[in-house]
Scaffold this motif. Structure first.
Motif, PDB file in Angstrom:
ATOM      1  N   ALA A 257      27.279 -21.803  65.991  1.00  0.00           N
ATOM      2  CA  ALA A 257      28.289 -20.915  65.420  1.00  0.00           C
ATOM      3  C   ALA A 257      28.836 -20.057  66.549  1.00  0.00           C
ATOM      4  O   ALA A 257      28.083 -19.308  67.184  1.00  0.00           O
ATOM      5  CB  ALA A 257      27.685 -20.045  64.322  1.00  0.00           C
ATOM      6  N   LEU A 258      30.133 -20.165  66.793  1.00  0.00           N
ATOM      7  CA  LEU A 258      30.761 -19.488  67.921  1.00  0.00           C
ATOM      8  C   LEU A 258      31.763 -18.450  67.418  1.00  0.00           C
ATOM      9  O   LEU A 258      32.719 -18.794  66.721  1.00  0.00           O
ATOM     10  CB  LEU A 258      31.490 -20.498  68.806  1.00  0.00           C
ATOM     11  CG  LEU A 258      30.648 -21.640  69.381  1.00  0.00           C
ATOM     12  CD1 LEU A 258      31.538 -22.622  70.126  1.00  0.00           C
ATOM     13  CD2 LEU A 258      29.555 -21.101  70.294  1.00  0.00           C
ATOM     14  N   GLU A 259      31.531 -17.189  67.774  1.00  0.00           N
ATOM     15  CA  GLU A 259      32.488 -16.113  67.490  1.00  0.00           C
ATOM     16  C   GLU A 259      32.967 -15.618  68.838  1.00  0.00           C
ATOM     17  O   GLU A 259      32.227 -14.945  69.558  1.00  0.00           O
ATOM     18  CB  GLU A 259      31.803 -15.007  66.675  1.00  0.00           C
ATOM     19  CG  GLU A 259      32.782 -14.138  65.893  1.00  0.00           C
ATOM     20  CD  GLU A 259      33.411 -13.062  66.750  1.00  0.00           C
ATOM     21  OE1 GLU A 259      34.549 -13.274  67.227  1.00  0.00           O
ATOM     22  OE2 GLU A 259      32.774 -12.028  66.954  1.00  0.00           O
ATOM     23  N   LEU A 260      34.211 -15.964  69.185  1.00  0.00           N
ATOM     24  CA  LEU A 260      34.672 -15.833  70.557  1.00  0.00           C
ATOM     25  C   LEU A 260      35.802 -14.810  70.673  1.00  0.00           C
ATOM     26  O   LEU A 260      35.888 -13.888  69.892  1.00  0.00           O
ATOM     27  CB  LEU A 260      35.090 -17.214  71.077  1.00  0.00           C
ATOM     28  CG  LEU A 260      34.021 -18.308  70.889  1.00  0.00           C
ATOM     29  CD1 LEU A 260      34.540 -19.668  71.334  1.00  0.00           C
ATOM     30  CD2 LEU A 260      32.726 -17.952  71.605  1.00  0.00           C
ATOM     31  N   GLY A 261      36.634 -14.969  71.669  1.00  0.00           N
ATOM     32  CA  GLY A 261      37.636 -13.956  71.980  1.00  0.00           C
ATOM     33  C   GLY A 261      38.854 -13.995  71.078  1.00  0.00           C
ATOM     34  O   GLY A 261      38.950 -14.799  70.147  1.00  0.00           O
ATOM     35  N   ALA A 408      53.623 -14.311  67.673  1.00  0.00           N
ATOM     36  CA  ALA A 408      52.206 -14.067  67.372  1.00  0.00           C
ATOM     37  C   ALA A 408      51.379 -15.337  67.501  1.00  0.00           C
ATOM     38  O   ALA A 408      50.218 -15.301  67.938  1.00  0.00           O
ATOM     39  CB  ALA A 408      52.061 -13.480  65.969  1.00  0.00           C
ATOM     40  N   ASN A 409      51.947 -16.468  67.127  1.00  0.00           N
ATOM     41  CA  ASN A 409      51.221 -17.734  67.187  1.00  0.00           C
ATOM     42  C   ASN A 409      51.254 -18.382  68.571  1.00  0.00           C
ATOM     43  O   ASN A 409      50.648 -19.447  68.774  1.00  0.00           O
ATOM     44  CB  ASN A 409      51.788 -18.714  66.162  1.00  0.00           C
ATOM     45  CG  ASN A 409      51.378 -18.365  64.742  1.00  0.00           C
ATOM     46  OD1 ASN A 409      50.386 -17.682  64.508  1.00  0.00           O
ATOM     47  ND2 ASN A 409      52.151 -18.839  63.773  1.00  0.00           N
ATOM     48  N   ASP A 410      51.925 -17.752  69.523  1.00  0.00           N
ATOM     49  CA  ASP A 410      52.007 -18.286  70.880  1.00  0.00           C
ATOM     50  C   ASP A 410      50.751 -17.907  71.668  1.00  0.00           C
ATOM     51  O   ASP A 410      50.769 -17.071  72.570  1.00  0.00           O
ATOM     52  CB  ASP A 410      53.265 -17.739  71.569  1.00  0.00           C
ATOM     53  CG  ASP A 410      53.455 -18.328  72.968  1.00  0.00           C
ATOM     54  OD1 ASP A 410      52.765 -19.320  73.307  1.00  0.00           O
ATOM     55  OD2 ASP A 410      54.292 -17.790  73.729  1.00  0.00           O
ATOM     56  N   THR A 411      49.651 -18.519  71.313  1.00  0.00           N
ATOM     57  CA  THR A 411      48.355 -18.254  71.958  1.00  0.00           C
ATOM     58  C   THR A 411      47.366 -19.329  71.534  1.00  0.00           C
ATOM     59  O   THR A 411      47.512 -19.926  70.451  1.00  0.00           O
ATOM     60  CB  THR A 411      47.813 -16.871  71.558  1.00  0.00           C
ATOM     61  OG1 THR A 411      46.505 -16.691  72.121  1.00  0.00           O
ATOM     62  CG2 THR A 411      47.720 -16.715  70.048  1.00  0.00           C
ATOM     63  N   GLU A 412      46.382 -19.581  72.382  1.00  0.00           N
ATOM     64  CA  GLU A 412      45.330 -20.517  71.992  1.00  0.00           C
ATOM     65  C   GLU A 412      44.325 -19.871  71.049  1.00  0.00           C
ATOM     66  O   GLU A 412      43.559 -20.558  70.377  1.00  0.00           O
ATOM     67  CB  GLU A 412      44.588 -21.035  73.232  1.00  0.00           C
ATOM     68  CG  GLU A 412      43.812 -19.960  73.998  1.00  0.00           C
ATOM     69  CD  GLU A 412      42.960 -20.538  75.125  1.00  0.00           C
ATOM     70  OE1 GLU A 412      42.683 -21.765  75.109  1.00  0.00           O
ATOM     71  OE2 GLU A 412      42.557 -19.764  76.018  1.00  0.00           O
ATOM     72  N   TYR A 413      44.326 -18.524  70.985  1.00  0.00           N
ATOM     73  CA  TYR A 413      43.373 -17.819  70.134  1.00  0.00           C
ATOM     74  C   TYR A 413      43.865 -17.773  68.688  1.00  0.00           C
ATOM     75  O   TYR A 413      45.034 -18.020  68.402  1.00  0.00           O
ATOM     76  CB  TYR A 413      43.170 -16.395  70.638  1.00  0.00           C
ATOM     77  CG  TYR A 413      42.534 -16.302  72.008  1.00  0.00           C
ATOM     78  CD1 TYR A 413      41.175 -16.512  72.177  1.00  0.00           C
ATOM     79  CD2 TYR A 413      43.304 -15.997  73.136  1.00  0.00           C
ATOM     80  CE1 TYR A 413      40.587 -16.423  73.430  1.00  0.00           C
ATOM     81  CE2 TYR A 413      42.726 -15.902  74.394  1.00  0.00           C
ATOM     82  CZ  TYR A 413      41.366 -16.119  74.533  1.00  0.00           C
ATOM     83  OH  TYR A 413      40.789 -16.025  75.771  1.00  0.00           O
ATOM     84  N   MET A 457      39.993 -19.088  64.446  1.00  0.00           N
ATOM     85  CA  MET A 457      40.476 -20.443  64.639  1.00  0.00           C
ATOM     86  C   MET A 457      40.752 -20.669  66.117  1.00  0.00           C
ATOM     87  O   MET A 457      40.789 -19.733  66.904  1.00  0.00           O
ATOM     88  CB  MET A 457      41.761 -20.656  63.835  1.00  0.00           C
ATOM     89  CG  MET A 457      41.640 -20.418  62.338  1.00  0.00           C
ATOM     90  SD  MET A 457      43.257 -20.581  61.531  1.00  0.00           S
ATOM     91  CE  MET A 457      42.815 -20.257  59.816  1.00  0.00           C
ATOM     92  N   GLY A 458      40.991 -21.917  66.484  1.00  0.00           N
ATOM     93  CA  GLY A 458      41.353 -22.240  67.854  1.00  0.00           C
ATOM     94  C   GLY A 458      40.295 -21.794  68.845  1.00  0.00           C
ATOM     95  O   GLY A 458      39.095 -21.989  68.633  1.00  0.00           O
ATOM     96  N   ALA A 459      40.745 -21.156  69.930  1.00  0.00           N
ATOM     97  CA  ALA A 459      39.824 -20.716  70.971  1.00  0.00           C
ATOM     98  C   ALA A 459      39.029 -19.487  70.574  1.00  0.00           C
ATOM     99  O   ALA A 459      38.220 -18.996  71.366  1.00  0.00           O
ATOM    100  CB  ALA A 459      40.602 -20.422  72.256  1.00  0.00           C
ATOM    101  N   SER A 460      39.223 -18.985  69.365  1.00  0.00           N
ATOM    102  CA  SER A 460      38.437 -17.842  68.875  1.00  0.00           C
ATOM    103  C   SER A 460      37.153 -18.275  68.176  1.00  0.00           C
ATOM    104  O   SER A 460      36.406 -17.420  67.695  1.00  0.00           O
ATOM    105  CB  SER A 460      39.287 -17.006  67.904  1.00  0.00           C
ATOM    106  OG  SER A 460      40.334 -16.369  68.592  1.00  0.00           O
TER     107      SER A 460
END
Length: 487
Positions: A257-261, A408-413, A457-460
Motif C-alpha cells: 500500500a503506497l501513499e505517496l506525494g 489541474a490535471n496537468d501532473t503525474e500526481y 491516483m497516478g504517482a500519488s
C-alpha cells in the motif's frame, strides 16, 4: 544532550540507544542521535535496527501473530482503546516531542494526538463489523461462505511529517484485524514516530512480540520489505522511494500500500469568496511549513480574481510569525532538514530564473523558510511541475472552468484538490473532472479523517486506501469454504 520528558512517562532511561523488539533491547546496528531542527540541540539517542534485528523481529512477530489471531476481536479492540487513553493521559509530553523533533507548532502536535486517537477508535470499531458473508452455493445442498483472515506480519514504513498520526493510521487497523507489525519510523522522528508508539502499546498491554519498533534508514527499510515473514508493506513517503518499495515487494509477491506525494491544486472560480478561498489557500500551502503530501502546490485562480486573491494571500503570509515553534505566537517553524530547505531554494530559484516573481518571502534563514508567494508561474517551471514540500504558493491564472480542470490535471500526481465557488453544483462539476483520489469543496486541500478512504491516483499511490472500512481490504485477505452434506 537533554531528553525531552526526562523524569516523566517518556523519560529516556528505559529506551536510550535501544529498539523495541520483544521488549527494549540493544540493537545490532548501533545508535543515532536525535536533533531538534529549530535549534540543532541533541535531544536523545535511539537504537538503529540492522538487518539481523529485522530478521529476529520478523520471526518473533510471526510466532506472536498466530496466537493474536485467535484472540476475540473485541479483546483486540480493547487494547487499542487502552492505547488511546495512554495517548490522552500523556498528551503533554507527547506534544512536546512532536514540536521539538518535527519542528511543528504545538497546534500541530495537538492535531496529531487528536487524529491519532480518532484512528485508534475507528480501528477498534472494525472489530464489530461482520467478518465475512454467506454466499449462494455453487451446488444445491452445499453451504458456501467466505471470511476475512489476517495477512500475518505487516511492515509499516513511515515518514517524518506526521509520524505519530501515520503510525496509528496503519498499525491500529493492522493490529485489530489480527496482524503483527514491524514499524520503521523515519530517522528524523524516531521518538514521536516510534518510541512513543512502543510506550503507548506497552502500557496498553499489547502482548509481547506483536509490535516491533525498528528505527533506521534505507537499509532497515529494505530489510523489512525483503523479510520472508512480512506479508504486506504499508509505505508513506516520496513517489521515488515508493516505486523502489513496490519493486522490492513485487519480488516477494507481497501486498503493498503506497501513499505517496502530490502536486495538489486549489481551484478558485470567479464566483468564489476571495478572502475565504485565500485563507484556505494559506492554510493548505503554509501549514506545517507546507511539509505535507496534501499541501496545496498550485493556486489556480480565475483571472478576474487573481489580484484580490493574491493580495489576500500575501497579507496572510506576512502575518505568520516564523521562529522556534515552542515560542508563543509562532506559526511557522523550521523545515525538517538542510537537504529539504536546499530543495525548496532550488525550485524557487530555478522558477525565478525562468521568469516567476517572488511577491513575499523567498529567502531562508538557516532551516527557516518564510511563507512565499509566486506569480508569473508558467507550466514548464519547477514551481509548477515539482512537489515542493515547503511553504510556497505558486499562483496560476485561468479563464474558464474547462481550462482550470486542464491545468489541474496537468501532473503525474493525483492525490487531493480543493474547489472554491459560491455555487456548489458548479464546484461539484469541476471537482468530478479532477483526477484525484480526494477533493474538497470550499475547504482546504489538506484534510484527513479516520473514517475516510485516504489515498491517491497516478504517482500519488497504487490505488490503495487507508481509513474506515477500506482498512478491511488492506489488512486482511479472503478465505472461501464450502461444505457438502455428503461426498
Amino acid at each position: 544532550m537533554r531528553s525531552t520528558g526526562e523524569g516523566t512517562w517518556l523519560g529516556s532511561a528505559k529506551w536510550t540507544g535501544k529498539i523495541y523488539s520483544g521488549g527494549w533491547r540493544q540493537s545490532e546496528g548501533g545508535t543515532q542521535q536525535v536533533s531538534e531542527p529549530a535549534t540543532g540541540e541533541q535531544l536523545a539517542e535511539v537504537g538503529v535496527a540492522a538487518p539481523a534485528d529485522v530478521a529476529r523481529a520478523g520471526a518473533l512477530a510471526a510466532r506472536a501473530q498466530r496466537d493474536w489471531a485467535e484472540v476475540a476481536p473485541p479483546e483486540r479492540a480493547e487494547v487499542l482503546l487502552r492505547a488511546s487513553r495512554v495517548l490522552r493521559d500523556h498528551s503533554g509530553a507527547i506534544r512536546e516531542w512532536i514540536v521539538r523533533e518535527s519542528g511543528g507548532v504545538p497546534a500541530k502536535g495537538d492535531y496529531e494526538i487528536a487524529a491519532g486517537r480518532s484512528q485508534l477508535a475507528q480501528a477498534a470499531g472494525l472489530a464489530s463489523l461482520p467478518g465475512g458473508e454467506v454466499l449462494t452455493p455453487p451446488v444445491p445442498g452445499q453451504v458456501s461462505y467466505a471470511w476475512r483472515v489476517p495477512l500475518g506480519v505487516v511492515g509499516v514504513i513511515n515518514p517524518w511529517n506526521a509520524p505519530l498520526l501515520f503510525a496509528m493510521r496503519a498499525l491500529a487497523p493492522a493490529l485489530v484485524l489480527g496482524n503483527a507489525v514491524l514499524l520503521k519510523p523515519d530517522p528524523h522522528t524516531p521518538v514521536s514516530g516510534g518510541v512513543i508508539v512502543a510506550r503507548m502499546f506497552e502500557d496498553a498491554g499489547l502482548p509481547e512480540g506483536l509490535l516491533h519498533v525498528l528505527p533506521g534508514g534505507i537499509g532497515t527499510g529494505q530489510a523489512i520489505v525483503a523479510d520472508p515473514h512480512v506479508a504486506m508493506v504499508s509505505f508513506t513517503g516520496s513517489t521515488e522511494a515508493g516505486r523502489a518499495v513496490a519493486r522490492a515487494a513485487g519480488e516477494g509477491l507481497k501486498r503493498v500500500a503506497l501513499e505517496l506525494g502530490g502536486k495538489n491544486s486549489i481551484v478558485v472560480l470567479d464566483d468564489a469568496d476571495v478572502d475565504a478561498a485565500a485563507a484556505s489557500g494559506a492554510m493548505s500551502s503554509f501549514g506545517y511549513q507546507g511539509q505535507a503530501c496534501v499541501a496545496a502546490g498550485r493556486h489556480l485562480v480565475h483571472a478576474d480574481l487573481v489580484e484580490p486573491y493574491t493580495e489576500s494571500l500575501i497579507r496572510q503570509a506576512k502575518a505568520l510569525r516564523m521562529g522556534d515553534p515552542r515560542e508563543e505566537g509562532v506559526a511557522i517553524g523550521p523545515v525538517i532538514s538542510e537537504r529539504q530547505v536546499v530543495r525548496i531554494e532550488r525550485i524557487v530559484g530555478e522558477s525565478v530564473a525562468a521568469g516567476a516573481r517572488v511577491l513575499t518571502g523567498g529567502r531562508r534563514d538557516g532551516l527557516f523558510y518564510p511563507p512565499t508567494v509566486l506569480d508569473h508561474v508558467e507550466r514548464t517551471m519547477p514551481a509548477f511541475t515539482e512537489e515542493i514540500f515547503g511553504p510556497v504558493a505558486p499562483i496560476v491564472p485561468f479563464r474558464t472552468d474547462a481550462e482550470a480542470v486542464e491545468i489541474a490535471n496537468d501532473t503525474e500526481y493525483g492525490l487531493t484538490a480543493a474547489v472554491h465557488s459560491r455555487s456548489v453544483p458548479r464546484a461539484t462539476a469541476v471537482a468530478e473532472q479532477l483526477r484525484t483520489g480526494m477533493v474538497h469543496l470550499n475547504d482546504v486541500s489538506a484534510k484527513d479523517a479516520a473514517n475516510a478512504p485516504f489515498g491517491g491516483m497516478g504517482a500519488s499511490g497504487n490505488g490503495s486506501r487507508i481509513g474506515g472500512t477500506a482498512n478491511l481490504e488492506q489488512f486482511t485477505q479472503w478465505r472461501w469454504m464450502t461444505m457438502s452434506r455428503a461426498a
